[in-house]
Design a protein around this motif. Structure first.
Motif, mmCIF file in Angstrom:
data_model
loop_
_atom_site.group_PDB
_atom_site.id
_atom_site.type_symbol
_atom_site.label_atom_id
_atom_site.label_comp_id
_atom_site.label_asym_id
_atom_site.label_seq_id
_atom_site.Cartn_x
_atom_site.Cartn_y
_atom_site.Cartn_z
ATOM 1 N N ILE A 362 0.823 -1.212 0.000
ATOM 2 C CA ILE A 362 0.000 0.000 0.000
ATOM 3 C C ILE A 362 0.859 1.265 0.000
ATOM 4 O O ILE A 362 0.462 2.308 -0.513
ATOM 5 C CB ILE A 362 -0.965 -0.009 1.216
ATOM 6 N N GLY A 363 2.080 1.166 0.542
ATOM 7 C CA GLY A 363 2.976 2.315 0.532
ATOM 8 C C GLY A 363 3.438 2.707 -0.857
ATOM 9 O O GLY A 363 3.794 3.862 -1.106
ATOM 10 N N LYS A 364 3.434 1.752 -1.780
ATOM 11 C CA LYS A 364 3.796 2.044 -3.168
ATOM 12 C C LYS A 364 2.635 2.718 -3.906
ATOM 13 O O LYS A 364 2.851 3.474 -4.844
ATOM 14 C CB LYS A 364 4.184 0.750 -3.891
ATOM 15 N N LYS A 365 1.413 2.424 -3.457
ATOM 16 C CA LYS A 365 0.233 3.003 -4.104
ATOM 17 C C LYS A 365 -0.140 4.365 -3.510
ATOM 18 O O LYS A 365 -0.604 5.247 -4.209
ATOM 19 C CB LYS A 365 -0.950 2.040 -3.953
ATOM 20 N N PRO A 367 1.946 6.600 -1.176
ATOM 21 C CA PRO A 367 3.137 6.901 -0.366
ATOM 22 C C PRO A 367 2.947 8.024 0.645
ATOM 23 O O PRO A 367 3.377 7.908 1.797
ATOM 24 C CB PRO A 367 4.209 7.252 -1.407
ATOM 25 N N VAL A 368 2.309 9.119 0.245
ATOM 26 C CA VAL A 368 2.106 10.243 1.170
ATOM 27 C C VAL A 368 1.215 9.813 2.331
ATOM 28 O O VAL A 368 1.508 10.077 3.511
ATOM 29 C CB VAL A 368 1.502 11.449 0.431
ATOM 30 N N THR A 369 0.135 9.124 2.009
ATOM 31 C CA THR A 369 -0.811 8.677 3.036
ATOM 32 C C THR A 369 -0.148 7.723 4.017
ATOM 33 O O THR A 369 -0.331 7.843 5.240
ATOM 34 C CB THR A 369 -2.013 7.988 2.363
ATOM 35 N N ILE A 370 0.627 6.779 3.529
ATOM 36 C CA ILE A 370 1.234 5.788 4.413
ATOM 37 C C ILE A 370 2.415 6.379 5.186
ATOM 38 O O ILE A 370 2.709 5.942 6.304
ATOM 39 C CB ILE A 370 1.642 4.538 3.619
ATOM 40 N N TRP A 371 3.094 7.377 4.641
ATOM 41 C CA TRP A 371 4.094 8.073 5.444
ATOM 42 C C TRP A 371 3.420 8.770 6.629
ATOM 43 O O TRP A 371 3.953 8.769 7.750
ATOM 44 C CB TRP A 371 4.871 9.081 4.600
ATOM 45 N N THR A 455 -6.374 14.658 1.723
ATOM 46 C CA THR A 455 -4.964 14.625 2.104
ATOM 47 C C THR A 455 -4.606 15.738 3.089
ATOM 48 O O THR A 455 -3.866 15.512 4.055
ATOM 49 C CB THR A 455 -4.067 14.728 0.866
ATOM 50 N N VAL A 456 -5.112 16.943 2.851
ATOM 51 C CA VAL A 456 -4.748 18.080 3.706
ATOM 52 C C VAL A 456 -5.140 17.844 5.169
ATOM 53 O O VAL A 456 -4.313 18.061 6.072
ATOM 54 C CB VAL A 456 -5.350 19.386 3.162
ATOM 55 N N ILE A 458 -5.430 15.020 6.710
ATOM 56 C CA ILE A 458 -4.517 13.982 7.210
ATOM 57 C C ILE A 458 -3.156 14.583 7.546
ATOM 58 O O ILE A 458 -2.569 14.292 8.597
ATOM 59 C CB ILE A 458 -4.381 12.851 6.175
ATOM 60 N N VAL A 459 -2.647 15.440 6.668
ATOM 61 C CA VAL A 459 -1.348 16.086 6.899
ATOM 62 C C VAL A 459 -1.421 17.018 8.107
ATOM 63 O O VAL A 459 -0.466 17.102 8.901
ATOM 64 C CB VAL A 459 -0.897 16.847 5.633
ATOM 65 N N ILE A 460 -2.536 17.717 8.283
ATOM 66 C CA ILE A 460 -2.695 18.611 9.438
ATOM 67 C C ILE A 460 -2.586 17.823 10.742
ATOM 68 O O ILE A 460 -1.859 18.219 11.670
ATOM 69 C CB ILE A 460 -4.037 19.359 9.362
ATOM 70 N N PHE A 461 -3.300 16.702 10.836
ATOM 71 C CA PHE A 461 -3.240 15.895 12.057
ATOM 72 C C PHE A 461 -1.838 15.311 12.266
ATOM 73 O O PHE A 461 -1.345 15.234 13.398
ATOM 74 C CB PHE A 461 -4.277 14.775 12.004
ATOM 75 N N THR A 462 -1.187 14.908 11.176
ATOM 76 C CA THR A 462 0.158 14.351 11.290
ATOM 77 C C THR A 462 1.138 15.410 11.785
ATOM 78 O O THR A 462 1.953 15.157 12.692
ATOM 79 C CB THR A 462 0.627 13.800 9.934
#
Length: 487
Positions: A362-365, A367-371, A455-456, A458-462
């Motif tokens: 799933i990290g290949k599909k 990558p941003v989400t799994i990071w 995505t945004v 998700i990135v905010i919480f991360t």
């Protein structure tokens, strides 16, 4: 002081209007409206809780028994967290709910729940808090029932039965406290010590209330509704269920123990030791169940059962350090687990995979989400300098400072074992996601990252999960002010 009603009425009325008017059947119009209400509600709530003072009596039920609102440090803490989570998750839901039916109903109740939660935070006494607490159960129930499948209806019934049953235990305790002490608003340090009540009998009712209110926080033995409700609810609903609604059980326990009963009243009694025992059982049980669970959202739900009981264990220590760790973990777990549930939703929507065994590569599909998943996982495990490390550090220090006998050492040991189990059920997803093996079809792997609307957030919480770990000082200072008069 009518302004104290605004944090409740603005989102609640906004949700009712959304439900009633057909003009919001158009998705674009509805999303603009919901986004506007979310922003206005957050702005109004933060403005009111940080600028207004005094109390507001809504209604007198009986002589001396009133529905009253007021603002204090606990109000500010939980209201700020709720505004961050509900606004961010709400914008994520615009894209996610495009793939679901009955979007209008979802957003209507989503806004209503936001208003009712503000009522819990603003409550000035046990009766007011209890009424909003019950209303929160009823308004959040449609979020669990959303898909109306057989599984969702069964989960909704379980959520309702557990919540109402737990609340009934608490109501009996509230009746007894009021019969002995009379009506009283929350007081830092509690008011039972001056009541002259039969302490042995009072402790029984206090323990009943801990069990009852602990149900919403997933405290053993009333935790089973959580892993049942999460898999069937839409991911935005799962996020607020885990991040905020379970914390309603935490705030009512804070109000009960530290602002009504008093920490000194139950310190070194069987109630404290029983509460600590149940919290540690829940921490371990939730982690073990998560470790063996194969459905991603259900694994995260069992994780929430465990992690919220970190908070309950910190509160049960009845000291300032444990209280600091508990409230820090309220904030950090909310941010981390919201991010993880949003990631789970993105994976489900864009790959159709619901089981952990299906996430190889799933990290290949994505990558941003799994990071982001990896960084959030490290924060939840408690790897420094992420936020989870800070809260768990204070929880362990609080346990070592307590006079709880063997609990001084058993508590940190259980938290450490739980952290290892957390690594065991989260990190393999990352490892297999980025390193699927030589037999993986790398050439046939197609990128399927979610759009910016998903995505945004998700990135905010991360970013928040890592950032608050690097600079937790302002939250710690706020909690120190809150705990100043409690111990």
């Amino acid at each position: 002081m009518l302004a104290l009603l605004l944090p409740i009425l603005v989102p609640f009325v906004g949700g009712c209007l959304l439900w009633l008017f057909k003009g919001f059947d158009n998705r674009k119009t509805r999303n603009i409206y919901v986004g506007t209400v979310l922003i206005i509600s957050a702005a109004v709530t933060l403005t009111v809780v940080y600028t207004c003072e005094g109390t507001l009596t809504l209604w007198s039920i009986a002589e001396g028994v009133k529905l009253t609102l007021r603002i204090d440090g606990i109000t500010k803490f939980f209201a700020s967290l709720m505004c961050l989570v509900f606004t961010t998750v709400g914008f994520y839901a615009f894209d996610y709910m495009h793939h679901e039916e009955n979007e209008k109903r979802f957003f209507a109740f989503y806004l209503m729940v936001m208003g009712v939660l503000s009522g819990i935070y603003l409550s000035a006494n046990l009766v007011t808090m209890y009424l909003f607490y019950e209303l929160m159960t009823l308004t959040s129930l449609p979020l669990v029932l959303h898909s109306l499948t057989k599984e969702a209806i069964a989960a909704g019934k379980k959520y309702l039965f557990y919540s109402v049953g737990g609340a009934f235990l608490s109501l009996v305790a509230i009746f007894y406290i009021y019969s002995v002490c009379g009506a009283s608003d929350f007081v830092a340090g509690g008011y039972l010590g001056a009541s002259g009540a039969d302490k042995n009998m009072m402790l029984i009712f206090v323990f009943m209330a801990i069990i009852g209110f602990g149900c919403k926080a997933g405290l053993f033995p009333l935790q089973d509704w959580l892993p049942t409700a999460h898999p069937v609810a839409p991911s935005p609903a799962s996020a607020v269920l885990s991040g905020i609604i379970t914390k309603s059980g935490v705030i009512v326990l804070v109000r009960l123990i530290f602002y009504s009963v008093g920490a000194d009243y139950i310190r070194d009694t069987w109630v404290q030791y029983a509460w600590m025992t149940l919290a540690l059982i829940t921490v371990f049980l939730g982690s073990m169940r998560a470790y063996h669970e194969k459905i991603l959202k259900k694994r995260l739900a069992y994780s929430s059962v465990s992690q919220v009981s970190y908070v309950l264990f910190g509160l049960s220590l009845l000291n300032a350090t444990g209280f600091m760790g508990a409230l820090l973990h309220v904030a950090f777990h909310s941010i981390i687990k919201d991010g993880l549930f949003l990631i789970a939703g993105a994976i489900i929507i864009h790959t159709g995979s619901k089981n952990v065994d299906e996430l190889r590569g799933i990290g290949k599909k994505m990558p941003v989400t799994i990071w982001c998943f990896t960084l959030l996982s490290l924060a939840l495990i408690g790897i420094p300098p992420a936020s989870g490390f800070v809260s768990k550090w204070f929880l362990c220090l609080g346990a070592l400072e307590s006079a709880g006998g063997a609990f001084r050492y058993v508590g940190p040991a259980v938290l450490l074992i739980s952290a290892l189990l957390t690594a065991g059920y989260l990190l393999p997803i990352t490892i297999k996601g980025f390193f699927p093996g030589n037999d993986f079809d790398y050439k046939g792997c197609v990128k399927c990252e979610p759009g910016l609307k998903m995505t945004v957030p998700i990135v905010i919480f991360t970013a928040a999960a890592i950032g608050f770990g690097l600079a937790p000082g302002f939250i710690e200072n706020a909690i120190e002010i809150i705990s100043g008069g409690l111990f």
